[in-house]
Design a protein around this motif. Structure first.
Motif, PDB file in Angstrom:
ATOM      1  N   LEU A 269       3.832  -0.683  -1.629  1.00  0.00           N
ATOM      2  CA  LEU A 269       2.870  -1.656  -1.362  1.00  0.00           C
ATOM      3  C   LEU A 269       2.719  -2.806  -1.996  1.00  0.00           C
ATOM      4  O   LEU A 269       2.836  -3.949  -1.386  1.00  0.00           O
ATOM      5  N   PRO A 270       2.712  -2.953  -3.422  1.00  0.00           N
ATOM      6  CA  PRO A 270       2.839  -4.373  -4.239  1.00  0.00           C
ATOM      7  C   PRO A 270       4.019  -5.120  -3.604  1.00  0.00           C
ATOM      8  O   PRO A 270       3.932  -6.020  -3.501  1.00  0.00           O
ATOM      9  N   LYS A 271       5.197  -4.361  -3.671  1.00  0.00           N
ATOM     10  CA  LYS A 271       6.398  -4.993  -2.981  1.00  0.00           C
ATOM     11  C   LYS A 271       6.350  -5.761  -1.676  1.00  0.00           C
ATOM     12  O   LYS A 271       6.739  -6.715  -1.615  1.00  0.00           O
ATOM     13  N   ALA A 272       5.561  -4.721  -0.850  1.00  0.00           N
ATOM     14  CA  ALA A 272       5.298  -5.449   0.537  1.00  0.00           C
ATOM     15  C   ALA A 272       4.459  -6.558   0.449  1.00  0.00           C
ATOM     16  O   ALA A 272       4.663  -7.588   1.186  1.00  0.00           O
ATOM     17  N   HIS A 273       3.360  -6.428  -0.373  1.00  0.00           N
ATOM     18  CA  HIS A 273       2.399  -7.601  -0.440  1.00  0.00           C
ATOM     19  C   HIS A 273       3.115  -8.738  -0.983  1.00  0.00           C
ATOM     20  O   HIS A 273       2.951  -9.908  -0.292  1.00  0.00           O
TER      21      HIS A 273
ATOM     22  N   GLN B  94      -6.046  -2.992  -1.103  1.00  0.00           N
ATOM     23  CA  GLN B  94      -7.192  -2.118  -1.152  1.00  0.00           C
ATOM     24  C   GLN B  94      -6.829  -0.876  -1.583  1.00  0.00           C
ATOM     25  O   GLN B  94      -5.994  -0.016  -0.734  1.00  0.00           O
ATOM     26  N   VAL B  95      -7.918   0.047  -2.080  1.00  0.00           N
ATOM     27  CA  VAL B  95      -7.821   1.363  -2.305  1.00  0.00           C
ATOM     28  C   VAL B  95      -8.867   1.987  -1.495  1.00  0.00           C
ATOM     29  O   VAL B  95     -10.174   1.684  -1.758  1.00  0.00           O
ATOM     30  N   HIS B  96      -8.498   2.779  -0.443  1.00  0.00           N
ATOM     31  CA  HIS B  96      -9.608   3.423   0.369  1.00  0.00           C
ATOM     32  C   HIS B  96     -10.684   4.105  -0.576  1.00  0.00           C
ATOM     33  O   HIS B  96     -10.228   4.993  -1.204  1.00  0.00           O
ATOM     34  N   GLY B  97     -11.762   3.660  -0.207  1.00  0.00           N
ATOM     35  CA  GLY B  97     -12.924   4.371  -0.730  1.00  0.00           C
ATOM     36  C   GLY B  97     -13.342   3.740  -2.184  1.00  0.00           C
ATOM     37  O   GLY B  97     -14.368   3.884  -2.609  1.00  0.00           O
ATOM     38  N   LEU B  98     -12.394   2.836  -2.704  1.00  0.00           N
ATOM     39  CA  LEU B  98     -12.831   2.451  -3.977  1.00  0.00           C
ATOM     40  C   LEU B  98     -12.900   0.795  -3.882  1.00  0.00           C
ATOM     41  O   LEU B  98     -13.222   0.174  -4.992  1.00  0.00           O
ATOM     42  N   GLY B  99     -12.255  -0.014  -2.962  1.00  0.00           N
ATOM     43  CA  GLY B  99     -12.333  -1.395  -2.906  1.00  0.00           C
ATOM     44  C   GLY B  99     -10.898  -1.858  -3.320  1.00  0.00           C
ATOM     45  O   GLY B  99      -9.825  -1.265  -3.455  1.00  0.00           O
TER      46      GLY B  99
ATOM     47  N   GLN C 145      -3.537  -0.188 -11.521  1.00  0.00           N
ATOM     48  CA  GLN C 145      -3.109   0.921 -11.912  1.00  0.00           C
ATOM     49  C   GLN C 145      -3.263   2.136 -11.243  1.00  0.00           C
ATOM     50  O   GLN C 145      -2.778   3.006 -11.302  1.00  0.00           O
ATOM     51  N   ALA C 146      -4.275   2.184 -10.203  1.00  0.00           N
ATOM     52  CA  ALA C 146      -4.635   3.505  -9.623  1.00  0.00           C
ATOM     53  C   ALA C 146      -3.431   3.879  -8.542  1.00  0.00           C
ATOM     54  O   ALA C 146      -2.856   3.081  -8.245  1.00  0.00           O
ATOM     55  N   ASP C 147      -3.015   5.115  -8.425  1.00  0.00           N
ATOM     56  CA  ASP C 147      -2.185   5.502  -7.647  1.00  0.00           C
ATOM     57  C   ASP C 147      -2.540   5.204  -5.991  1.00  0.00           C
ATOM     58  O   ASP C 147      -3.702   5.534  -5.707  1.00  0.00           O
ATOM     59  N   LEU C 148      -1.441   4.746  -5.589  1.00  0.00           N
ATOM     60  CA  LEU C 148      -1.620   4.005  -4.016  1.00  0.00           C
ATOM     61  C   LEU C 148      -1.211   5.167  -3.054  1.00  0.00           C
ATOM     62  O   LEU C 148      -1.430   4.940  -1.882  1.00  0.00           O
ATOM     63  N   ASN C 149      -0.764   5.918  -3.494  1.00  0.00           N
ATOM     64  CA  ASN C 149      -0.125   7.108  -2.322  1.00  0.00           C
ATOM     65  C   ASN C 149      -1.041   7.545  -1.362  1.00  0.00           C
ATOM     66  O   ASN C 149      -2.299   8.166  -1.903  1.00  0.00           O
ATOM     67  N   ASN C 150      -0.961   7.232  -0.231  1.00  0.00           N
ATOM     68  CA  ASN C 150      -1.801   7.665   0.965  1.00  0.00           C
ATOM     69  C   ASN C 150      -3.223   7.016   1.089  1.00  0.00           C
ATOM     70  O   ASN C 150      -3.751   7.027   2.077  1.00  0.00           O
TER      71      ASN C 150
ATOM     72  N   GLN D 264       0.042   0.940   5.041  1.00  0.00           N
ATOM     73  CA  GLN D 264      -0.280   1.927   4.169  1.00  0.00           C
ATOM     74  C   GLN D 264       0.884   2.376   3.131  1.00  0.00           C
ATOM     75  O   GLN D 264       1.941   2.413   3.871  1.00  0.00           O
ATOM     76  N   GLN D 265       0.624   2.928   1.866  1.00  0.00           N
ATOM     77  CA  GLN D 265       1.803   3.412   1.259  1.00  0.00           C
ATOM     78  C   GLN D 265       1.853   4.497   1.139  1.00  0.00           C
ATOM     79  O   GLN D 265       0.536   5.357   0.885  1.00  0.00           O
ATOM     80  N   ILE D 266       2.913   5.308   1.821  1.00  0.00           N
ATOM     81  CA  ILE D 266       2.924   6.747   1.570  1.00  0.00           C
ATOM     82  C   ILE D 266       4.170   7.001   0.790  1.00  0.00           C
ATOM     83  O   ILE D 266       5.345   6.759   1.276  1.00  0.00           O
TER      84      ILE D 266
END
Length: 135
Positions: free
Chosen positions: A79-83, A97-102, A107-112, A129-131
């Motif tokens: 996702l950072p590369k796509a951005h 954005q991290v779903h539910g966290l803003g 640092q946070a894991d972006l998977n799903n 979405q990053q998967i």
């Protein structure tokens, strides 16, 4: 029996502007741009690696209000590369954005749970979405 989604019709007001956005800014591959009859034009593009294409045009596609399509979703592994890629190409894309966290803290894991949002020139809304691994 397999059921595959192969085409999504995207309602646009200006075919040439949409073609430039999807091909040049998003990097979708142009499959064809044909005019099989007077007043008919069909443009099909496919996101790299996707089995589903987008189609727009005039005269042979369903008549929907431009910008009325919401909730289209692409999936990427980075996702950072796509951005960064979309930003470099001039796409007005949201911050990660991290779903539910803003907002993503870097640092946070972006998977799903990592998402980006943007709209095409007509206002059709897309999410990325990053998967990296399916649950």
């Amino acid at each position: 029996m397999e059921w595959t989604l192969e085409v999504v019709v995207v309602p646009v007001s200006d075919v040439d502007r949409a073609k430039a956005f999807y091909a040049d800014q998003l990097g979708f591959v142009l499959d064809h741009d044909i005019a099989p009859a007077e007043g008919v034009r069909i443009v099909q593009l496919t996101p790299p690696g996707s089995g589903c294409s987008v189609v727009f045009g005039r005269g042979a596609v369903p008549d929907m209000p431009p910008g009325s399509l919401k909730g289209l979703q692409l999936v990427v592994k980075d996702l950072p590369k796509a951005h960064a890629t979309l930003t470099e190409r001039g796409v007005d894309v949201s911050e990660i954005q991290v779903h539910g966290l803003g907002a993503w803290d870097g640092q946070a894991d972006l998977n799903n749970v990592g998402f980006l949002h943007f709209a095409d020139p007509d206002g059709n809304e897309w999410t990325i979405q990053q998967i990296t691994a399916r649950r």
